[in-house]
Design an enzyme around this catalytic site. Sequence first.
Site, PDB file in Angstrom:
ATOM      1  N   ASP B   7       0.279  -5.054   6.348  1.00  0.00           N
ATOM      2  CA  ASP B   7      -0.863  -6.056   6.471  1.00  0.00           C
ATOM      3  C   ASP B   7      -0.423  -6.843   7.640  1.00  0.00           C
ATOM      4  O   ASP B   7       0.068  -7.881   7.486  1.00  0.00           O
ATOM      5  CB  ASP B   7      -0.941  -6.884   5.177  1.00  0.00           C
ATOM      6  N   GLU B  68      -3.773  -2.019   8.182  1.00  0.00           N
ATOM      7  CA  GLU B  68      -5.127  -2.620   7.881  1.00  0.00           C
ATOM      8  C   GLU B  68      -5.658  -2.418   9.115  1.00  0.00           C
ATOM      9  O   GLU B  68      -5.152  -2.763  10.145  1.00  0.00           O
ATOM     10  CB  GLU B  68      -5.105  -3.963   7.160  1.00  0.00           C
ATOM     11  N   ASP B 141      -0.296 -11.461   1.351  1.00  0.00           N
ATOM     12  CA  ASP B 141       0.076 -10.303   2.470  1.00  0.00           C
ATOM     13  C   ASP B 141       1.071  -9.361   1.843  1.00  0.00           C
ATOM     14  O   ASP B 141       0.832  -8.197   2.247  1.00  0.00           O
ATOM     15  CB  ASP B 141       0.929 -11.023   3.506  1.00  0.00           C
TER      16      ASP B 141
END
Lengths: 188, 188
Positions: B7, B68, B141
Site C-alpha cells: 500500500d 495499489e 496501511d
Amino acid sequence: MRVLGVDPGLTRCGVGVVEGVPGRPLTMLGVGVVRTPPDAELGDRLVAVEQGIEQWLDEHRPEFVAVERVFSQHNVRTVMGTAQASAVAMLCAARRGIPVALHTPSEVKAAVTGTGRADKAQVGAMVTRLLRLAAPPRPADAADALALAICHIWRAPAQNRLQQAVARSRPRQAVAPHTAHATKGRTT
Amino acid sequence: MRVLGVDPGLTRCGVGVVEGVPGRPLTMLGVGVVRTPPDAELGDRLVAVEQGIEQWLDEHRPEFVAVERVFSQHNVRTVMGTAQASAVAMLCAARRGIPVALHTPSEVKAAVTGTGRADKAQVGAMVTRLLRLAAPPRPADAADALALAICHIWRAPAQNRLQQAVARSRPRQAVAPHTAHATKGRTT
C-alpha cells in the site's frame, strides 16, 4: 557547477548536462532522451528509465540533478507516469548522494526566457542561444532538460544559501527506513 | 502462491506477505510499515522506501508483488508521494524479475469484503478473519497491504490467463532504455 537536468516522462525522459556558473557562458556536455516502449509492463519501463539515468550519471558525473517538479493538475493520464519517472530519477541521484533540486515549469521558463508563460518554441530558442548550439535540441523534452539544468545553475546560489541556513538550524540526518515487522499471530 | 502486497506511501508504506491459493485458508507470513520522516529530502525518502522494500523482498522472496493502483483524482497533496512510492516498489520488484500486479482500491475492497465501497474498518475486520489474526493489523496501511495480497491471490488465476493470452498473441520483449545521445555542437 555541472548539472544534469531531467524532464521526467515514461515514454520520453529528457536529459541534458550543462556546466557553468552564473554570469559566465554555459557549456552543454550532452543532451538526449531516454525512451521506453508504451506497450511494455510499467515495472519494466521503470527499470529501463533507471538504467538510462544511471548511464547518464556514470558518463557525466554531475554535481547536481535538477528535476521538473510534477503537479497533479496536469493531464490526468500522463501525470502518474511523469511522477513515477521523476521518482526514479530522484532515487538514482539520491542513492549516489547527489543533491536533487526540483524546479517548477514556470521557474524554468522564467529563468531562461524572462517569462513564466513562455511556450516550447521560446524555451528551445533561448536554450539554443545560451548554449550556442547550431539548432534547437529535439525533441522538446531534450530542450526542457537543458533549460532545467540552466535554471538550476542560475538559481542555485540563492537556493544553496537557503539550504545552508536551514541545515544550520536543523542538522540533517541520514534517512533509514523505519520498518515495523510482525509475524503470524502478532499484530503491530 | 506467495504475494507481497504494497500500500504505497512516503510517510507510511504498508507491506504484507500472504501465502495461499484460491479456495484454501490463507497464511500471513509478515506485515509491517516502511516509514520515512516527512521532513527529510524527497530523494532520501525514496532511497529509504527502496531499502525497506528490498528488505521485505529479501526476507520473504515473494513470487508476485501486488501494488495499489494510484489515481490522480485523490487528494492532490498526497497523490504525488503515493505515485512516487509505488514507482519505487514496482521498480524493486521488476528489477528482480518479480511480476507486478496493480489493483484498484475498489477491486481490493470488493475482493475481501464483497463490496467495492467498504470502509477501512470492514477491510481490517475481513483481513483479520481471513488470516485468522488475533486483532486487526495496525495501522490501516498494514491491513490494506494484506488485503492487496489476498486480492491478488484470489484474482490472479483470471489475470494470469489473460496475461498468458496476451503473451501468446504478442511475444514479450525485454525492455532496454533507448537513449539518444548528442554531444556539444550536435543536436538530436
